[in-house]
Design an enzyme around this catalytic site. Structure first.
Site, PDB file in Angstrom:
ATOM      1  N   PHE A 150       0.830  -1.114  -0.086  1.00 50.58           N
ATOM      2  CA  PHE A 150       0.175  -0.136  -0.010  1.00 50.58           C
ATOM      3  C   PHE A 150       0.826   1.178   0.069  1.00 50.58           C
ATOM      4  O   PHE A 150       0.329   2.433  -0.331  1.00 50.58           O
ATOM      5  CB  PHE A 150      -0.765  -0.162   1.245  1.00 50.58           C
ATOM      6  CG  PHE A 150      -0.051   0.501   2.719  1.00 50.58           C
ATOM      7  CD1 PHE A 150       0.047   1.872   2.719  1.00 50.58           C
ATOM      8  CD2 PHE A 150       0.318  -0.491   3.340  1.00 50.58           C
ATOM      9  CE1 PHE A 150       0.784   2.342   4.094  1.00 50.58           C
ATOM     10  CE2 PHE A 150       1.068  -0.016   4.320  1.00 50.58           C
ATOM     11  CZ  PHE A 150       0.978   1.536   4.784  1.00 50.58           C
ATOM     12  N   LYS A 174      -1.097  -6.847  -9.135  1.00 51.38           N
ATOM     13  CA  LYS A 174      -1.891  -7.057  -8.153  1.00 51.38           C
ATOM     14  C   LYS A 174      -1.761  -5.978  -7.143  1.00 51.38           C
ATOM     15  O   LYS A 174      -0.925  -6.342  -6.289  1.00 51.38           O
ATOM     16  CB  LYS A 174      -1.950  -8.582  -7.406  1.00 51.38           C
ATOM     17  CG  LYS A 174      -3.289  -9.194  -7.071  1.00 51.38           C
ATOM     18  CD  LYS A 174      -3.567  -8.436  -5.963  1.00 51.38           C
ATOM     19  CE  LYS A 174      -2.962  -8.323  -4.541  1.00 51.38           C
ATOM     20  NZ  LYS A 174      -3.024  -7.277  -3.293  1.00 51.38           N
ATOM     21  N   GLU A 177      -4.998  -3.747  -1.730  1.00 51.85           N
ATOM     22  CA  GLU A 177      -6.467  -3.540  -2.010  1.00 51.85           C
ATOM     23  C   GLU A 177      -6.637  -2.174  -1.085  1.00 51.85           C
ATOM     24  O   GLU A 177      -7.838  -1.526  -1.042  1.00 51.85           O
ATOM     25  CB  GLU A 177      -7.139  -4.730  -1.563  1.00 51.85           C
ATOM     26  CG  GLU A 177      -6.968  -5.096   0.107  1.00 51.85           C
ATOM     27  CD  GLU A 177      -5.672  -5.892   0.156  1.00 51.85           C
ATOM     28  OE1 GLU A 177      -4.775  -5.736  -0.737  1.00 51.85           O
ATOM     29  OE2 GLU A 177      -5.578  -6.788   1.155  1.00 51.85           O
ATOM     30  N   ARG A 178      -5.521  -1.660  -0.376  1.00 56.66           N
ATOM     31  CA  ARG A 178      -5.969  -0.498   0.440  1.00 56.66           C
ATOM     32  C   ARG A 178      -5.736   0.800  -0.274  1.00 56.66           C
ATOM     33  O   ARG A 178      -6.238   1.976   0.047  1.00 56.66           O
ATOM     34  CB  ARG A 178      -5.114  -0.476   1.448  1.00 56.66           C
ATOM     35  CG  ARG A 178      -5.555  -1.523   2.810  1.00 56.66           C
ATOM     36  CD  ARG A 178      -4.669  -1.514   3.738  1.00 56.66           C
ATOM     37  NE  ARG A 178      -3.588  -2.592   3.784  1.00 56.66           N
ATOM     38  CZ  ARG A 178      -2.524  -2.673   4.567  1.00 56.66           C
ATOM     39  NH1 ARG A 178      -2.304  -2.064   5.566  1.00 56.66           N
ATOM     40  NH2 ARG A 178      -1.625  -3.624   4.357  1.00 56.66           N
ATOM     41  N   SER A 227       5.187  -6.978   3.419  1.00 53.17           N
ATOM     42  CA  SER A 227       5.905  -7.443   4.831  1.00 53.17           C
ATOM     43  C   SER A 227       6.621  -8.678   4.552  1.00 53.17           C
ATOM     44  O   SER A 227       6.442  -9.612   3.832  1.00 53.17           O
ATOM     45  CB  SER A 227       4.655  -7.349   5.964  1.00 53.17           C
ATOM     46  OG  SER A 227       3.661  -8.320   5.363  1.00 53.17           O
ATOM     47  N   CYS A 282       9.629   1.967   3.481  1.00 54.98           N
ATOM     48  CA  CYS A 282      10.407   0.888   3.706  1.00 54.98           C
ATOM     49  C   CYS A 282      11.948   1.163   3.765  1.00 54.98           C
ATOM     50  O   CYS A 282      12.778   0.696   4.440  1.00 54.98           O
ATOM     51  CB  CYS A 282      10.449  -0.213   2.693  1.00 54.98           C
ATOM     52  SG  CYS A 282      11.033   0.261   1.218  1.00 54.98           S
ATOM     53  N   GLU A 384       9.703  -4.304  12.905  1.00 53.21           N
ATOM     54  CA  GLU A 384       8.999  -3.268  12.229  1.00 53.21           C
ATOM     55  C   GLU A 384       7.973  -2.592  12.708  1.00 53.21           C
ATOM     56  O   GLU A 384       6.775  -3.432  13.057  1.00 53.21           O
ATOM     57  CB  GLU A 384       8.919  -3.598  10.820  1.00 53.21           C
ATOM     58  CG  GLU A 384       8.635  -2.554   9.777  1.00 53.21           C
ATOM     59  CD  GLU A 384       8.456  -2.881   8.140  1.00 53.21           C
ATOM     60  OE1 GLU A 384       7.579  -3.803   8.109  1.00 53.21           O
ATOM     61  OE2 GLU A 384       9.195  -2.332   7.531  1.00 53.21           O
TER      62      GLU A 384
END
Ligand code: NAD
Length: 499
Positions: A150, A174, A177-178, A227, A282, A384
């Protein structure tokens, strides 16, 4: 009004068929602003079929013709920069200025990939043996797929799609979805730029769509960014299915402050790289490592003052330093980690847990937190957090400061602030981390170099963009040839050598 999003399959907007949807929020208010269909197996397989059918013809286009599509795409994006940045900011929560950076870093890689005629040149050896020439060429892999996080809705889809397409592959994206709207719009712009239908498909969804991509033998290569637990799982599963994979995970990036560093610069770096985008990068710096007690005392005093002055606001507020987190879960997680740090005995210098933005009580806003005297065994150091939380770990000397990032399970980025060339050189050579900044806090390499973390931050041999991207999205074919005039001897029963 709640917008209803679709997939983009075979060049057409395709409504969801699985009957399952995800909510896309406005993180400023907490309200649902769109619904995104979550693809099941049938929709994902339809996209793979279209991608497989379209790939052959696309791979036959000459590289310069493919590059022209990328160049046209760049032109089209120019007219939409502001609206794309605003749309991105409205779903993610990063400021509009930061969203422009997200888009630009992606466009840099499209520009790099537009050099594909040069990048795809293979190698040639004349007269490797008598009358024998050897050359290598780079063939497309075929159908490739990318699963993206996201937190960079423009940059990471473009990091994957641009080199994959330029190399002659079809590509199935893909996205998260957020924050799905910008990846969808970018794909539409590729089609407007002349990309044949089916060469780039967008399938929205979650685990089911990803599992279908992983299992389908027609998908030859798969890139993932997200993640670490999912990166590790996808890498192993893709390999078990015989696919090429590169899977990038989470991070815990350290910034070492040597006693001779320019402290003003180091503080600016920590404030920007620690709290920018609410820490949802990140390559965010989440650990400061001052060397020596005097450096640490001076650093923490200045950080405390600067963190206290940070402005948290709506993502479209031009005065805001950072906006809300992406979701209610992300906000809860960040607050929980601050509780954990307190319970573990770290010294909470600034507490962001109670922050609310007046008039936006349901928004996902986290205030900035600062921990001092964090110890390496604490969870707030090892895990994290992915929020506006900076941990200070005091190191007694340079060797201890070097050991901390080197021994940390993550190995994405690291930085050292010093005026001493010898120390910087020693650090860059010995530290066990993929990307290093010397007096540079977020060492994301430029598009024509390779990006990639080590250890639990990256699974696979090849990094993203730069020369590694061209290697990842092509297969090397090596041809050894001899023409009749060079063929003198008869049948040979020994292994051929060139001697
Ligand atoms: P995430 O792992 O939750 O999701 C990433 C993608 O995986 C999404 O598209 C999601 O739909 C999909 N997904 C989620 N669960 C899945 C499952 N069980 N099986 C298959 N697919 C699944 O990550 P996120 O929260 O979107 O992104 C933040 C994370 O990404 C952070 O850990 C951050 O450090 C990392 N990240 C890493 C890099 C890098 O280059 N190393 C860059 C950006 C973000």
């Amino acid at each position: 009004m709640v917008r209803e999003l679709a997939h983009l399959i075979g060049g057409k907007h395709t409504p969801g068929a699985s009957g399952t949807y995800g909510d896309v929020h406005d993180p400023n208010t907490g309200a649902v602003q769109a619904r995104v269909p979550l693809a099941g197996r049938a929709e994902t397989e339809a996209a793979i079929t279209d991608a497989a059918e379209a790939q052959h013809a696309w791979g036959e286009w000459n590289p310069q013709r493919r590059a022209r599509v990328l160049l046209k795409f760049l032109q089209l994006v120019e007219g939409e920069r502001e609206s794309l940045a605003r749309l991105l900011s409205s779903e993610h929560g990063k400021t509009v200025a930061d969203a422009h950076g997200d888009l630009q870093r992606g466009l840099d890689v499209v520009e790099f990939a537009a050099g594909i005629p040069h990048l795809l040149k293979g190698e040639f050896t004349d007269n490797a043996g008598t009358g024998i020439d050897v050359h290598s060429l780079r063939s497309p892999v075929g159908v490739t797929a990318g699963i993206t996080p996201f937190n960079f809705p423009a940059m990471i889809p473009l990091w994957q799609a641009a080199p994959a397409l330029a190399c002659g592959n079809s590509f199935i994206l893909k996205p998260s979805e957020r924050a799905p709207s910008v990846p969808l719009r970018l794909a539409e712009l590729f089609l407007e730029a002349g990309l044949p239908p089916g060469v780039l498909n967008v399938v929205n969804g979650g685990k089911e769509a990803v599992d279908t991509l992983l299992a389908d033998p027609r998908v030859g290569a798969l890139g993932f960014v997200g993640s670490t637990p999912i990166a590790a799982h996808l890498y192993a599963t893709a390999a078990a299915h015989g696919k090429r994979a590169q899977c990038f995970g989470g991070a815990k990036n350290h910034l070492v402050v040597m006693p001779d560093a320019d402290l003003d610069q180091a503080v600016d770096a920590l404030i920007g790289a620690g709290y920018g985008s609410a820490g949802e990068r990140c390559m965010a710096i989440s650990v400061a490592v001052p060397v020596g007690e005097a450096t640490a005392d001076a650093l923490v005093e200045r950080l405390k003052e600067r963190v206290g002055r940070l402005r948290i606001g709506r993502s479209d507020d031009p005065e805001a330093d950072f906006g809300p987190l992406v979701s209610r879960e992300a906000l809860d997680r960040v607050r929980r980690y601050v509780d954990i740090g307190v319970n573990e005995g770290a010294e909470l210098v600034v507490d962001g847990r109670g922050f609310t933005l007046p008039g936006h009580e349901d928004g996902f806003f986290a205030g900035p937190s600062l921990f001092d005297r964090v110890a390496p065994q604490m969870r707030v150091y090892r895990e994290e957090i992915f929020g506006p939380v900076l941990c200070v770990v005091r190191a007694a000397d340079y060797e201890e400061a070097l050991r901390l990032p080197s021994e940390h399970p993550y190995g994405n980025g690291v930085a050292i602030f010093t005026r001493d060339g010898d120390t910087a050189r020693d650090f860059t050579r010995r530290v066990n981390t993929g990307m290093i900044g010397v007096n540079v806090p977020i060492p994301v390499p430029v598009a024509y170099h390779t990006f990639g973390g080590w250890k639990r931050s990256g699974y696979g041999d090849l990094g993203q963009h730069g020369p590694d991207a061209i290697r990842f999205y092509t297969r090397t074919k090596t041809v050894t040839s001899r023409w009749p005039s060079g063929t003198k001897e008869g049948a040979s029963f020994t292994l051929p050598t060139m001697g």
